[in-house]
Design a protein around this motif. Structure first.
Motif, PDB file in Angstrom:
ATOM      1  N   UNK A 252      32.631 -18.169   6.588  1.00  0.00           N
ATOM      2  CA  UNK A 252      34.106 -18.626   6.637  1.00  0.00           C
ATOM      3  C   UNK A 252      34.160 -17.823   5.207  1.00  0.00           C
ATOM      4  N   UNK A 253      35.674 -17.552   4.795  1.00  0.00           N
ATOM      5  CA  UNK A 253      35.904 -17.072   3.929  1.00  0.00           C
ATOM      6  C   UNK A 253      35.924 -18.129   2.791  1.00  0.00           C
ATOM      7  N   UNK A 254      36.104 -17.484   1.463  1.00  0.00           N
ATOM      8  CA  UNK A 254      36.037 -18.297   0.264  1.00  0.00           C
ATOM      9  C   UNK A 254      37.344 -18.142  -0.608  1.00  0.00           C
ATOM     10  N   UNK A 255      38.062 -17.309  -0.234  1.00  0.00           N
ATOM     11  CA  UNK A 255      40.043 -17.290  -0.808  1.00  0.00           C
ATOM     12  C   UNK A 255      40.648 -17.607  -0.102  1.00  0.00           C
ATOM     13  N   UNK A 256      41.798 -17.795  -0.802  1.00  0.00           N
ATOM     14  CA  UNK A 256      43.079 -17.686   0.127  1.00  0.00           C
ATOM     15  C   UNK A 256      43.116 -16.569   0.847  1.00  0.00           C
ATOM     16  N   UNK A 257      43.594 -17.230   2.364  1.00  0.00           N
ATOM     17  CA  UNK A 257      43.942 -15.170   3.437  1.00  0.00           C
ATOM     18  C   UNK A 257      42.945 -15.208   3.683  1.00  0.00           C
ATOM     19  N   UNK A 258      41.589 -15.615   3.351  1.00  0.00           N
ATOM     20  CA  UNK A 258      39.861 -15.032   4.346  1.00  0.00           C
ATOM     21  C   UNK A 258      40.164 -16.834   4.905  1.00  0.00           C
ATOM     22  N   UNK A 259      40.088 -16.523   6.396  1.00  0.00           N
ATOM     23  CA  UNK A 259      40.118 -17.150   7.540  1.00  0.00           C
ATOM     24  C   UNK A 259      37.827 -16.824   7.253  1.00  0.00           C
ATOM     25  N   UNK A 260      37.716 -15.877   7.776  1.00  0.00           N
ATOM     26  CA  UNK A 260      36.599 -15.313   8.080  1.00  0.00           C
ATOM     27  C   UNK A 260      36.547 -14.204   7.392  1.00  0.00           C
ATOM     28  N   UNK A 261      34.738 -13.782   7.172  1.00  0.00           N
ATOM     29  CA  UNK A 261      35.121 -12.340   6.166  1.00  0.00           C
ATOM     30  C   UNK A 261      33.203 -11.472   6.559  1.00  0.00           C
ATOM     31  N   UNK A 262      33.476 -10.635   7.583  1.00  0.00           N
ATOM     32  CA  UNK A 262      32.179  -9.902   7.952  1.00  0.00           C
ATOM     33  C   UNK A 262      31.305  -9.891   6.892  1.00  0.00           C
ATOM     34  N   UNK A 263      29.895  -9.502   5.939  1.00  0.00           N
ATOM     35  CA  UNK A 263      29.244  -9.353   5.392  1.00  0.00           C
ATOM     36  C   UNK A 263      28.406  -8.363   5.825  1.00  0.00           C
ATOM     37  N   UNK A 264      28.104  -7.036   5.622  1.00  0.00           N
ATOM     38  CA  UNK A 264      27.100  -5.611   6.142  1.00  0.00           C
ATOM     39  C   UNK A 264      26.741  -4.676   4.695  1.00  0.00           C
ATOM     40  N   UNK A 265      25.543  -4.861   5.286  1.00  0.00           N
ATOM     41  CA  UNK A 265      24.501  -4.476   4.322  1.00  0.00           C
ATOM     42  C   UNK A 265      23.494  -3.327   4.952  1.00  0.00           C
ATOM     43  N   UNK A 266      22.723  -2.158   4.582  1.00  0.00           N
ATOM     44  CA  UNK A 266      22.481  -1.257   5.032  1.00  0.00           C
ATOM     45  C   UNK A 266      22.514   0.519   4.504  1.00  0.00           C
ATOM     46  N   UNK A 267      22.130   1.081   5.014  1.00  0.00           N
ATOM     47  CA  UNK A 267      22.011   2.511   4.752  1.00  0.00           C
ATOM     48  C   UNK A 267      23.019   2.954   3.850  1.00  0.00           C
ATOM     49  N   UNK A 268      23.403   3.876   3.088  1.00  0.00           N
ATOM     50  CA  UNK A 268      24.470   4.244   2.583  1.00  0.00           C
ATOM     51  C   UNK A 268      25.566   4.765   3.620  1.00  0.00           C
ATOM     52  N   UNK A 269      24.707   5.657   3.838  1.00  0.00           N
ATOM     53  CA  UNK A 269      25.558   7.103   4.793  1.00  0.00           C
ATOM     54  C   UNK A 269      26.164   6.130   5.792  1.00  0.00           C
ATOM     55  N   UNK A 270      25.747   5.251   6.657  1.00  0.00           N
ATOM     56  CA  UNK A 270      26.104   4.219   7.586  1.00  0.00           C
ATOM     57  C   UNK A 270      26.967   3.535   6.982  1.00  0.00           C
ATOM     58  N   UNK A 271      26.513   3.204   6.076  1.00  0.00           N
ATOM     59  CA  UNK A 271      28.225   1.802   5.792  1.00  0.00           C
ATOM     60  C   UNK A 271      29.652   2.687   4.809  1.00  0.00           C
ATOM     61  N   UNK A 272      29.001   3.944   4.648  1.00  0.00           N
ATOM     62  CA  UNK A 272      29.752   4.745   3.658  1.00  0.00           C
ATOM     63  C   UNK A 272      30.928   5.603   4.893  1.00  0.00           C
ATOM     64  N   UNK A 273      30.748   6.249   6.373  1.00  0.00           N
ATOM     65  CA  UNK A 273      30.949   6.623   6.869  1.00  0.00           C
ATOM     66  C   UNK A 273      31.995   5.599   7.808  1.00  0.00           C
ATOM     67  N   UNK A 274      31.591   3.959   8.310  1.00  0.00           N
ATOM     68  CA  UNK A 274      32.729   3.168   8.744  1.00  0.00           C
ATOM     69  C   UNK A 274      33.645   2.226   7.612  1.00  0.00           C
ATOM     70  N   UNK A 275      33.389   2.771   5.986  1.00  0.00           N
ATOM     71  CA  UNK A 275      34.349   1.862   5.733  1.00  0.00           C
ATOM     72  C   UNK A 275      35.622   2.893   5.181  1.00  0.00           C
ATOM     73  N   UNK A 276      37.170   2.360   5.618  1.00  0.00           N
ATOM     74  CA  UNK A 276      38.285   2.337   5.556  1.00  0.00           C
ATOM     75  C   UNK A 276      38.559   2.688   4.091  1.00  0.00           C
TER      76      UNK A 276
ATOM     77  N   UNK B 290      40.657  -4.741  -6.779  1.00  0.00           N
ATOM     78  CA  UNK B 290      41.431  -4.336  -6.188  1.00  0.00           C
ATOM     79  C   UNK B 290      40.698  -3.361  -4.457  1.00  0.00           C
ATOM     80  N   UNK B 291      41.106  -3.320  -3.164  1.00  0.00           N
ATOM     81  CA  UNK B 291      40.911  -2.360  -2.206  1.00  0.00           C
ATOM     82  C   UNK B 291      41.660  -1.620  -2.537  1.00  0.00           C
ATOM     83  N   UNK B 292      41.619  -0.121  -2.384  1.00  0.00           N
ATOM     84  CA  UNK B 292      42.210   0.754  -2.488  1.00  0.00           C
ATOM     85  C   UNK B 292      41.291   1.919  -0.718  1.00  0.00           C
ATOM     86  N   UNK B 293      42.446   2.629  -0.730  1.00  0.00           N
ATOM     87  CA  UNK B 293      42.290   3.456   0.383  1.00  0.00           C
ATOM     88  C   UNK B 293      41.079   4.159  -0.351  1.00  0.00           C
ATOM     89  N   UNK B 294      40.607   5.077   1.400  1.00  0.00           N
ATOM     90  CA  UNK B 294      39.055   5.965   1.403  1.00  0.00           C
ATOM     91  C   UNK B 294      39.359   7.268   1.195  1.00  0.00           C
TER      92      UNK B 294
END
Length: 862
Positions: A421-445, A452-456
């Motif tokens: 469950x989200x813990x901030x306003x506007x957050x209903x649910x949160x997906x947390x992911x951990x893993x190999x950096x190359x796999x995480x970076x290629x799926x990050x936008x 702040x969340x900035x465009x990749x």
């Protein structure tokens, strides 16, 4: 009909298979017979010579001589037996490799069995913290990760899944996360564990360096004794001596050549040294083990758990806006997170850090608890390290289990995801992911920076990749973390459109004392070569941390493809071996031995056992070590501490130095007796020494003094000289010179005394010569404490036991001369002041001349 696997074997079928395949054990447990241990104490050549001498004496009716020699042989055997039996008992106490029990389905019900009762076809159940009791084919698994370091040397757990046809669990490995069900395919010696154990037993029993040195000496002394005895017999027959008198002369001469006290003195000295090493956390399974380590010129060492702590530790945190370092080691959360300028930070101080640590804590199935002063983990070491990191950053702990959905880690996806469950306003649910950096970076936008969340974009992506590659190049394992806000509680398998939070660099840190220990080994002229199952980059990084110079990194595949001459050339340089298997380690050790090196091999896993047996001395870990590794070793480190090896090397060098000292001392004493006897026989004089008097000198007065000499402290510079050559004699050229010089002087001086007082009676002359030889041998011991001008530095009275031994032996000789029972036993008569005066005058040069010669020699260490 129910699934047969859920029913398992019937009790009757299991019993039949147990009878067919035998118990689930290696069959090579160290059940050494006490009689076998006792018997091998009497197989050395010197001991055999003593037994033969005792038999000859008994045949000639010299019961006292035979009993005296027999007691020495018995004492030597008992001392050796006690040490080896104590070592075997200690090894038995260390056995903890295989789990004592396992969960098995029998007759449709789950039951707990002794692992020895498991048979092929059994269905076993395993969960985090369990040891795999046999080789198993997976039939079901959830989030299963297995630590196979004991078998492969690879420090990182591997994921296992039943849909993989190659997915097998192997006996002796450990489940660190998840749970599984599987069918036993092999037990006991048919397992992969058992195959390596068999390979270990194929390596023949080895003799230690000291055993080889003493065996060569024994052969030389045997030839000398037989030759001189034959010469005496020939001379006696020529001069017409009686047969009994002739044999008594030959026996006396043979007894004077062989240092009867040497086996006992060696055994006592090594036993006392082994006891000292136990107090320093090293258990010698053979008396000569520590001495052999002292001769080592190369140490081949494993990495995981030997050079490192075998505890993953987070050392770096990187976010787009900051680069943090993490203090503390292992799983103790006593450290903290700090910025480049040393300022400490907590999760509440920085939103970017808070989200990263939250993802590390939530996307995690490890458990971390405190038991007394220790922190105990269950689960993946990597996840335990991330949990410890979250504690160090004061990340708020969730109540209960907030995870509502989960996608477990897999080797194909190389990532794990959970939904909370989200813990901030506007957050209903949160997906947390951990893993190999190359796999995480290629799926990050997007990426997080300054809250702040900035465009990749390509530039930011390139910056992130460069950052984690730089950390990976340092030998760290990099784990990336990301999150995504979503409107529902499901965990979609695409796991894309993520916000990259940063990454954590984790290391299996080197033991703090290892760097100093390796430097000390280098100063002693000993090469240290890392041979590990881990990857090349990780191994190279750890080598740099502990001070190992590495010019070349070779993998196990490289070793397979290299010709002998190429591998030989590589081993002469600064080389490191990664991704190795047991056969590679054995080839490396054999190649080093072919170069004339004395090789020590350290290890703790099953995969290390063959090389431990092949090496000149195998050093196993007592705490993390496997049963097979300990059984294959000569020395067990009770604290798994690499620095203990260096202390053992120093102790081993001290032991060999002291063995050399008392061997030279004993042989110089015997040489004096031989000179006096031979010259006296050749000139046709009466027997100068009786056999019982020679035994008194060799066994009692010399033996006690030699034991005290064997307790000398290490001389200055012990760890600053190179290892001795493999075939270096215990005597050496200098030692032979000393033996000849002292033997000639003491033998000639005793003869002079004998013939000076012979007109006053044969018994008086013999007593005077006998007493002179005893005192000559006692005062000459100072010349053998150090072979160079170091007596002034080690102190004349630093070895108090030696002073006490000298005083005690002088007192014993006084009793031999003046106490009636001893006079009868040794056939002595009282001496007067004129005899004592001449003896004292002739003894003085034995103290003064050696020290003058040492003072004129160039100063040397050791």
């Amino acid at each position: 009909m129910p699934d047969a696997q859920k029913i398992g074997l019937s009790t009757a079928e299991a019993a039949a298979r147990l009878k067919k395949h035998g118990p689930n054990e290696l069959g090579e447990a160290r059940k050494v017979s006490p009689l076998a241990i006792l018997a091998r104490q009497f197989t050395g050549l010197l001991v055999v010579i003593l037994i033969v001498a005792a038999g000859i004496a008994l045949a000639l009716g010299e019961v006292i001589d035979a009993v005296a020699i027999g007691l020495v042989v018995l004492l030597n055997g008992v001392l050796g037996f006690v040490q080896e039996w104590r070592a075997e008992t200690a090894i038995d106490a260390l056995r903890s490799m295989l789990a004592a029990h396992a969960r098995v389905i029998r007759d449709g019900a789950e039951t707990v069995l002794d692992t020895r009762e498991i048979v092929p076809g059994d269905v076993v159940l395993m969960s985090a913290g369990d040891k795999v009791p046999a080789d198993v084919r997976l039939t079901g698994a959830v989030q299963l990760r297995v630590d196979e370091s004991a078998l492969t040397g690879e420090s990182l757990p591997v994921s296992k899944a039943p849909d993989d046809p190659e997915a097998r669990l192997y006996m002796g490995t450990s489940v660190v996360a998840g749970h599984a069900e599987g069918e036993v395919t092999a037990t006991g010696r048919d397992t992969r564990f058992g195959e390596i154990a068999t390979l270990t037993t194929e390596v023949g029993e080895k003799t230690t360096h000291l055993q080889q040195v003493l065996e060569r000496l024994a052969r030389q002394l045997t030839l000398a004794a037989l030759g001189l005895a034959a010469l005496v017999v020939a001379a006696g027959l020529y001069t017409g001596l009686g047969l009994h008198q002739l044999f008594m002369m030959a026996l006396s001469l043979a007894v004077s050549i062989v240092p009867e006290g040497l086996p006992a003195v060696v055994t006592i000295t090594l036993a006392l040294g082994a006891g000292a090493m136990v107090r320093q956390q090293a258990l010698a399974r053979r008396l000569q083990a520590v001495e052999t380590l002292g001769a080592a010129s190369v140490i081949c060492t494993d990495k995981t758990g030997t050079l490192t702590e075998d505890k993953m530790t987070a050392t770096r945190i990187w976010t787009a806006g900051a680069d943090y370092t993490v203090t503390g080691g292992g799983y103790d959360p006593a450290g903290h997170i700090e910025t480049a300028d040393g300022a400490r930070v907590r999760a509440g101080d920085d939103r970017d850090l808070c989200d990263l640590l939250s993802a590390a804590l939530l996307c995690n199935r490890a458990k971390l608890t405190r038991e007394g002063d220790d922190w105990v983990t269950v689960g993946s070491p990597t996840e335990a390290a991330l949990m410890t990191l979250a504690y160090k950053g004061w990340c708020p702990l969730p109540e209960g289990d907030p995870v509502v959905a989960e996608l477990p880690f897999s080797s194909e996806r190389k990532r794990m995801s959970v939904v909370t469950a989200g813990d901030r306003a506007g957050e209903d649910w949160v997906l947390h992911v951990k893993g190999a950096p190359e796999r995480i970076v290629e799926r990050s936008t997007r990426y997080r920076e300054a809250g702040e969340d900035r465009e990749m974009d390509p530039d930011s992506r390139a910056r992130i990749v460069a950052a984690y590659e730089a950390v990976a190049a340092e030998g760290a394992r990099v784990i990336a973390l990301a999150r995504r806000v979503q409107p529902d509680a499901t965990a979609p398998r695409d796991e894309d459109d993520l916000t990259f939070l940063g990454f954590v660099g984790l290391m299996d840190p080197p033991r703090p004392e290892v760097k100093g220990a390796i430097a000390a080994a280098k100063g002693a002229g000993i090469r240290v070569i890392m041979i590990t199952g881990d990857g090349a980059e990780t191994a190279r990084a750890v080598a740099g941390m502990v001070g190992l110079e590495v010019d070349t990194v070779l993998t196990g595949r490289d070793v397979e493809e290299m010709a002998d001459d190429a591998l030989d050339a590589a081993l002469r340089g600064n080389v490191l071996f990664a991704r190795t298997e047991p056969v590679h380690k054995m080839r490396i050790v054999r190649m080093l031995q072919g170069q004339g090196q004395i090789v020590a091999m350290t290890g703790d896993g099953v995969n290390d056992a063959p090389a431990l047996r092949q090496a000149d001395i195998g050093v196993a870990m007592g705490q993390r070590g496997t049963d097979v590794a300990r059984d294959a070793s000569d020395l067990v480190l009770l604290d798994d501490n690499f620095s203990t090896i260096v202390r053992a090397i120093r102790e081993g060098r001290r032991q060999f130095d002291n063995v050399r000292k008392f061997v030279r001392y004993l042989l110089s004493s015997n040489a004096g007796e031989v000179v006096a006897l031979m010259v006296n026989i050749l000139i046709g004089g009466p027997l100068i020494f009786l056999a019982t008097q020679i035994l008194w000198m060799n066994l009692i007065t010399d033996g006690v003094t030699a034991v005290a000499l064997g307790l000398e402290k290490a001389t200055p510079g012990t760890m600053k000289r190179p290892p001795r050559a493999k075939r270096e004699s215990v005597l050496g050229r200098a030692g032979l010179g000393m033996i000849l010089a002292f033997g000639t002087y003491t033998g000639g001086a005793s003869l002079w005394i004998f013939y000076t007082f012979l007109p006053m009676g044969e018994d008086l002359a013999r007593t005077a010569a006998f007493t002179a030889m005893v005192l000559f041998e006692k005062v000459s011991v100072f010349a053998f404490r150090a072979f160079h001008h170091t007596n002034w530095r080690i102190g004349w009275f630093s070895n108090r036991l030696l002073i006490l031994a000298l005083l005690a032996m002088v007192g014993a000789q006084l009793a031999a001369v003046y106490w009636p029972p001893m006079q009868v036993l040794l056939r002595t008569v009282p001496l007067g002041w004129d005899q004592w005066g001449l003896i004292g005058l002739l003894a003085l040069p034995l103290v003064v001349v050696p020290e003058v010669i040492k003072a004129l020699m160039p100063a040397r260490e050791g």
